[in-house]
Design an enzyme around this catalytic site. Structure first.
Site, PDB file in Angstrom:
ATOM      1  N   ASP A   9      13.080  -4.423   2.086  1.00 47.70           N
ATOM      2  CA  ASP A   9      12.209  -4.828   3.190  1.00 47.70           C
ATOM      3  C   ASP A   9      11.924  -3.602   4.056  1.00 47.70           C
ATOM      4  O   ASP A   9      12.809  -3.095   4.750  1.00 47.70           O
ATOM      5  CB  ASP A   9      12.917  -5.919   4.000  1.00 47.70           C
ATOM      6  CG  ASP A   9      11.993  -6.613   4.979  1.00 47.70           C
ATOM      7  OD1 ASP A   9      10.855  -6.154   5.151  1.00 47.70           O
ATOM      8  OD2 ASP A   9      12.421  -7.619   5.568  1.00 47.70           O
ATOM      9  N   ASP A 112       5.136  -5.027   2.235  1.00 44.26           N
ATOM     10  CA  ASP A 112       6.371  -4.386   2.687  1.00 44.26           C
ATOM     11  C   ASP A 112       7.625  -5.028   2.125  1.00 44.26           C
ATOM     12  O   ASP A 112       8.718  -4.817   2.646  1.00 44.26           O
ATOM     13  CB  ASP A 112       6.434  -4.400   4.216  1.00 44.26           C
ATOM     14  CG  ASP A 112       6.348  -5.809   4.796  1.00 44.26           C
ATOM     15  OD1 ASP A 112       6.012  -6.739   4.040  1.00 44.26           O
ATOM     16  OD2 ASP A 112       6.607  -5.979   6.005  1.00 44.26           O
ATOM     17  N   GLU A 113       7.498  -5.821   1.057  1.00 50.45           N
ATOM     18  CA  GLU A 113       8.661  -6.507   0.509  1.00 50.45           C
ATOM     19  C   GLU A 113       8.628  -6.539  -1.011  1.00 50.45           C
ATOM     20  O   GLU A 113       7.558  -6.689  -1.607  1.00 50.45           O
ATOM     21  CB  GLU A 113       8.712  -7.958   0.987  1.00 50.45           C
ATOM     22  CG  GLU A 113       8.898  -8.181   2.449  1.00 50.45           C
ATOM     23  CD  GLU A 113       8.894  -9.672   2.748  1.00 50.45           C
ATOM     24  OE1 GLU A 113       9.979 -10.290   2.654  1.00 50.45           O
ATOM     25  OE2 GLU A 113       7.817 -10.219   3.046  1.00 50.45           O
TER      26      GLU A 113
END
Length: 359
Positions: A9, A112-113
């Site tokens: 993350d 973003d993950e």
């Protein structure tokens, strides 16, 4: 060592991406959100997309009205930048490429993950992931779980920039006394509904009978929420190319809308824009949702299956309009949105399916 799922993350991603090209802004409160033409308009009704940790120290959070963020950061030498989606996608693509180069299965779930699976030593891999991301100038937290749910739930314990492990062995010791809202996918409205059943902790949710929760929250959602309380999730990853799960359009009005006819006109425009996005994806819309935010920032969502699934703008708009009528907002509306949940992409090499073009 049994299989582990790691959740990588990226920390304060949009703000961190901006710092890559504006390193001179390091250390200053940084807020990202809105369009370029809204940047210098203090009255523009935009919201914060991401705030740097320096801005968060002043109480600025994602989803906050930009005007409130400006007030909280008055005199703090803050910087406000518009969102640049194309640039964020470019930065994200590079990070995900590097994660795949580690040789483990990777499932990208957003800019973003990503989930990373391993049958090896998870803490060693977590450190490699952090080092790999750091090579780009960004940072990330890594959460280790024995399935996707537990890995993602560990996020709050690992950010920023740390590593945390959450498995069946410490699930209830870590989360058992927390409210159901501590679980991904349970918001305030669902938590209130669960509280009406006497379910106020994760342990109580895990111990609830699925049929009892289904009677209050529906035959599909009820058992699903009980499974969340028990920490159940996937152990296999989808390593194919990441594709959006939905397309949405929304608008914040310069002045709140009160007339139902005006709301329906705006909803019609948004639905046709979403339908154009669906056609561009070469995928069918399977479910239509709307999002309504009133003057006092109460946000409500509704959704319904599109039957049959398709790409027709009129059909999408009709479902959105019916949902708005059912919702029947009784206060002035400041934001309206339409979302199309997408079906799977066509098989590789398949001919493009003919679809209706939005009018």
């Amino acid at each position: 060592m049994s299989r582990r799922i790691l959740h990588a993350d990226l920390d304060q991603f949009l703000a961190a991406a901006e710092l890559l090209r504006h390193p001179e802004l390091a250390g200053r409160p940084l807020v990202v959100g809105g369009e370029p033409e809204q940047l210098d308009d203090p009255e523009a009704r935009t919201v914060v997309a991401t705030a740097s940790y320096e801005a968060r120290a002043h109480g600025v959070r994602s989803g906050m009205p930009m005007r409130l963020a400006r007030r909280r950061l008055a005199g703090a030498d803050a910087v406000f930048l518009p969102s640049d989606k194309a640039y964020y996608e470019q930065v994200s693509d590079e990070v995900m490429r590097l994660l795949r180069d580690l040789g483990e299965p990777v499932e990208v779930i957003g800019w973003d993950e990503a989930f990373v699976g391993t049958d090896g030593e998870p803490w060693a891999l977590a450190r490699r992931i952090r080092e790999t991301v750091a090579s780009t100038g960004l940072s990330c937290a890594v959460e280790i779980g024995d399935n996707t749910l537990r890995a993602k739930t560990a996020t709050g314990y690992a950010k920023p920039g740390g590593i945390h492990e959450l498995t069946a062995a410490n699930w209830f010791a870590t989360l058992g006394s927390d409210p159901p809202e501590a679980l991904p996918g349970i918001g305030r409205a669902t938590a209130r509904a669960l509280a009406e059943l006497g379910i106020t902790t994760v342990t109580a949710l895990a111990e609830a009978r699925p049929g009892d929760v289904a009677a209050r929250l529906g035959p599909n959602r009820g058992p699903y929420y009980v499974s969340l309380g028990r920490g159940m999730g996937r152990t296999e990853l989808d390593t194919g190319p990441w594709v959006p799960r939905s397309r949405s359009r929304e608008t914040t009005f310069p002045a709140d809308l009160t007339e139902r006819s005006a709301l329906h006109a705006e909803l019609h425009t948004l639905a046709h824009r979403v339908a154009a996005d669906v056609v561009a994806e070469d995928r069918d819309c399977v479910r239509v949702g709307i999002r309504v935010r009133t003057r006092h920032f109460r946000t409500t969502t509704r959704s319904r299956a599109l039957d049959p699934p398709g790409r027709d703008a009129g059909a999408i708009a009709a479902v959105a309009a019916a949902l708005l009528d059912e919702l029947d907002p009784d206060r002035p509306v400041r934001l309206l949105g339409v979302r199309a949940e997408l079906g799977p992409p066509p098989p590789a090499g398949a001919a493009a399916r003919a679809g209706s073009t939005p009018a």
